[in-house]
Design a protein around this motif. Structure first.
Motif, PDB file in Angstrom:
ATOM      1  N   ASN A 179       0.078  16.296  38.793  1.00 50.31           N
ATOM      2  CA  ASN A 179      -1.188  16.993  38.973  1.00 50.31           C
ATOM      3  C   ASN A 179      -2.121  16.165  39.850  1.00 50.31           C
ATOM      4  O   ASN A 179      -2.206  14.939  39.704  1.00 50.31           O
ATOM      5  CB  ASN A 179      -1.856  17.258  37.626  1.00 50.31           C
ATOM      6  CG  ASN A 179      -1.096  18.282  36.808  1.00 50.31           C
ATOM      7  OD1 ASN A 179      -0.566  19.250  37.348  1.00 50.31           O
ATOM      8  ND2 ASN A 179      -1.034  18.078  35.498  1.00 50.31           N
ATOM      9  N   ARG A 206      -1.667  23.022  40.422  1.00 46.08           N
ATOM     10  CA  ARG A 206      -1.680  21.600  40.081  1.00 46.08           C
ATOM     11  C   ARG A 206      -2.705  20.803  40.904  1.00 46.08           C
ATOM     12  O   ARG A 206      -2.651  19.574  40.966  1.00 46.08           O
ATOM     13  CB  ARG A 206      -0.287  20.983  40.221  1.00 46.08           C
ATOM     14  CG  ARG A 206       0.320  20.972  41.595  1.00 46.08           C
ATOM     15  CD  ARG A 206       1.762  20.472  41.549  1.00 46.08           C
ATOM     16  NE  ARG A 206       2.355  20.352  42.881  1.00 46.08           N
ATOM     17  CZ  ARG A 206       2.424  19.220  43.578  1.00 46.08           C
ATOM     18  NH1 ARG A 206       1.958  18.085  43.073  1.00 46.08           N
ATOM     19  NH2 ARG A 206       2.984  19.208  44.779  1.00 46.08           N
ATOM     20  N   GLU A 237      -9.144  19.197  29.856  1.00 42.65           N
ATOM     21  CA  GLU A 237      -8.167  20.269  29.695  1.00 42.65           C
ATOM     22  C   GLU A 237      -6.799  19.854  30.231  1.00 42.65           C
ATOM     23  O   GLU A 237      -5.771  20.374  29.810  1.00 42.65           O
ATOM     24  CB  GLU A 237      -8.636  21.513  30.459  1.00 42.65           C
ATOM     25  CG  GLU A 237      -9.989  22.031  30.018  1.00 42.65           C
ATOM     26  CD  GLU A 237     -10.571  23.022  31.009  1.00 42.65           C
ATOM     27  OE1 GLU A 237      -9.841  23.400  31.965  1.00 42.65           O
ATOM     28  OE2 GLU A 237     -11.737  23.417  30.839  1.00 42.65           O
ATOM     29  N   LYS A 238      -6.796  18.938  31.172  1.00 40.96           N
ATOM     30  CA  LYS A 238      -5.571  18.536  31.855  1.00 40.96           C
ATOM     31  C   LYS A 238      -5.693  17.067  32.250  1.00 40.96           C
ATOM     32  O   LYS A 238      -6.789  16.566  32.500  1.00 40.96           O
ATOM     33  CB  LYS A 238      -5.362  19.404  33.104  1.00 40.96           C
ATOM     34  CG  LYS A 238      -4.074  19.170  33.859  1.00 40.96           C
ATOM     35  CD  LYS A 238      -4.056  19.962  35.172  1.00 40.96           C
ATOM     36  CE  LYS A 238      -4.019  21.454  34.950  1.00 40.96           C
ATOM     37  NZ  LYS A 238      -3.845  22.188  36.253  1.00 40.96           N
ATOM     38  N   LYS A 239      -4.559  16.374  32.296  1.00 36.95           N
ATOM     39  CA  LYS A 239      -4.518  15.002  32.798  1.00 36.95           C
ATOM     40  C   LYS A 239      -3.930  15.003  34.209  1.00 36.95           C
ATOM     41  O   LYS A 239      -3.170  15.895  34.587  1.00 36.95           O
ATOM     42  CB  LYS A 239      -3.660  14.127  31.880  1.00 36.95           C
ATOM     43  CG  LYS A 239      -4.278  13.868  30.510  1.00 36.95           C
ATOM     44  CD  LYS A 239      -5.397  12.840  30.600  1.00 36.95           C
ATOM     45  CE  LYS A 239      -5.838  12.398  29.200  1.00 36.95           C
ATOM     46  NZ  LYS A 239      -6.836  11.315  29.261  1.00 36.95           N
ATOM     47  N   TYR A 240      -4.282  13.954  34.978  1.00 38.36           N
ATOM     48  CA  TYR A 240      -3.893  13.919  36.385  1.00 38.36           C
ATOM     49  C   TYR A 240      -3.174  12.628  36.728  1.00 38.36           C
ATOM     50  O   TYR A 240      -3.407  11.575  36.119  1.00 38.36           O
ATOM     51  CB  TYR A 240      -5.130  14.093  37.272  1.00 38.36           C
ATOM     52  CG  TYR A 240      -5.779  15.435  37.077  1.00 38.36           C
ATOM     53  CD1 TYR A 240      -5.418  16.526  37.848  1.00 38.36           C
ATOM     54  CD2 TYR A 240      -6.748  15.623  36.078  1.00 38.36           C
ATOM     55  CE1 TYR A 240      -5.994  17.779  37.647  1.00 38.36           C
ATOM     56  CE2 TYR A 240      -7.322  16.869  35.868  1.00 38.36           C
ATOM     57  CZ  TYR A 240      -6.944  17.934  36.657  1.00 38.36           C
ATOM     58  OH  TYR A 240      -7.508  19.167  36.443  1.00 38.36           O
TER      59      TYR A 240
END
Length: 363
Positions: A179, A206, A237-240
């Motif tokens: 991501n 992504r 909400e999301k990891k990168y």
């Protein structure tokens, strides 16, 4: 092979907010090219000099100096077989030491030209594009294909900086399991995001852009977007896996630390934003997550070539880039004199809109 000098009228910034015209004779060497600047765009770096925000000591050392490093021109004459009169060219502002002193062997041969010592950069430690004639090395010019407009070609310099920054993480962009995020909804952030999406084909699902202006973020419709002031970075909400920071200024520290909160372990952070102040960083989490930080600045002729190639071959990329060009005439300025340039820079300094400002040189 012609004259050994070229006459030019330099629009020199002599002190903050004051521009004067200065006639000069510039040395004209073999493998260099005489270029007539025709169009340019204005960078925040130019405005920092013009407004005096670089600080008194820096200005005392650098001024008087012609500003502007984002521009294109027409070849008037050439001492290089690579270029002929009439060629339209993008101007690479970074002149490597190997070009300035070809007889001097240095460690710069092993270091990218944008980091090697002894280089000169237009509008920083060498007179910039705001002059009637520019004498420039052939190695630092790139021909512009016919299907690229002048306005679009002017974006090649700042886009080349994005291209160099992305070179640090290119393999990660190609890995569809990773991501990607970008911080910054200004011109640098937008042009970098365009490149990630259209030249490196990162899918919207992504790729997330974090910004602080909803109107600007609306232009990033090829990526997911989040308003930073409203986002819970402690419970994301999301990891990168890869994050590019394009904020700069007073927002750098905030953006860098918010980015650190978002990382998966062994992530990569590319820093592009320029700040006059030192930014405190959450080193504890940098260490615990094993993050890698890349500093990225300026670009090389190779990066210009890749950008021009992308502009030439990818219609969707051209269309996305065109959104940041000024739509009305309020950000188009005709420059025929030092006073015109001074007035244009004053207007641009007071304009907070998103689009790039365009200077049309008409001497």
């Amino acid at each position: 092979m012609g004259s050994d000098t070229v006459a030019t009228n330099v629009l020199s910034l002599v002190e903050p907010f004051k521009v004067e015209e200065d006639k000069k004779e510039i040395a004209y060497k073999d493998d260099w090219v005489e270029v007539r600047p025709i169009m340019a765009s204005v960078c925040h770096a130019d405005l920092r000099y013009f407004n005096g925000s670089r600080g008194a000591e820096v200005l005392k050392k650098k001024l008087p100096m012609a500003l502007i490093h984002e521009g294109i021109g027409i070849v008037e004459s050439s001492k290089s077989e690579e270029f002929s009169a009439g060629d339209r060219v993008a101007i690479v502002p970074n002149i490597p030491n190997r070009v300035l002193q070809p007889s001097v062997a240095s460690e710069g041969q092993k270091i990218p030209a944008n980091y090697a010592s002894g280089a000169e950069f237009l509008g920083s430690n060498r007179d910039g594009i705001a002059q009637t004639r520019l004498v420039h090395p052939a190695d630092c010019l790139v021909k512009i294909p016919d299907n690229i407009s002048d306005e679009l070609a002017v974006l090649s310099e700042v886009s080349s900086v994005s291209n160099h920054a992305i070179s640090h993480i290119e393999s990660d962009l190609k890995d569809t399991s990773k991501n990607i995020a970008l911080f910054g909804d200004g011109p640098v952030g937008y042009l970098t995001a365009c490149m990630i999406s259209f030249m490196f084909h990162v899918e919207k699902e992504r790729f997330t852009v974090f910004g602080a202006d909803a109107e600007r973020l609306a232009h990033f419709d090829f990526a997911e977007t989040k308003m930073s002031p409203e986002y819970n970075f402690k419970e994301p909400e999301k990891k990168y896996d890869v994050i590019i920071e394009c904020t700069g200024g007073n927002f750098s520290a905030v953006a860098i630390n918010e980015a650190i909160d978002l990382f998966n372990p062994i992530g990569k952070l590319v820093l592009m934003g320029v700040s006059e102040e030192k930014a405190p960083i959450n080193t504890r989490d940098v260490l615990e997550k094993g993050l890698t930080l890349y500093g990225s600045s300026r670009s090389t002729t190779y990066n210009f070539e890749k950008v021009i190639e992308g502009m030439t071959t990818i219609p969707e990329y051209r269309e996305a880039l065109s959104r940041i060009l000024p739509k009305g005439m309020n950000k188009h300025f005709t420059v025929s004199s030092g006073l015109d340039f001074q007035n244009a820079m004053n207007s641009i300094s007071n304009d907070k809109t998103w689009e790039k400002a365009i200077l049309n040189f008409n001497y």
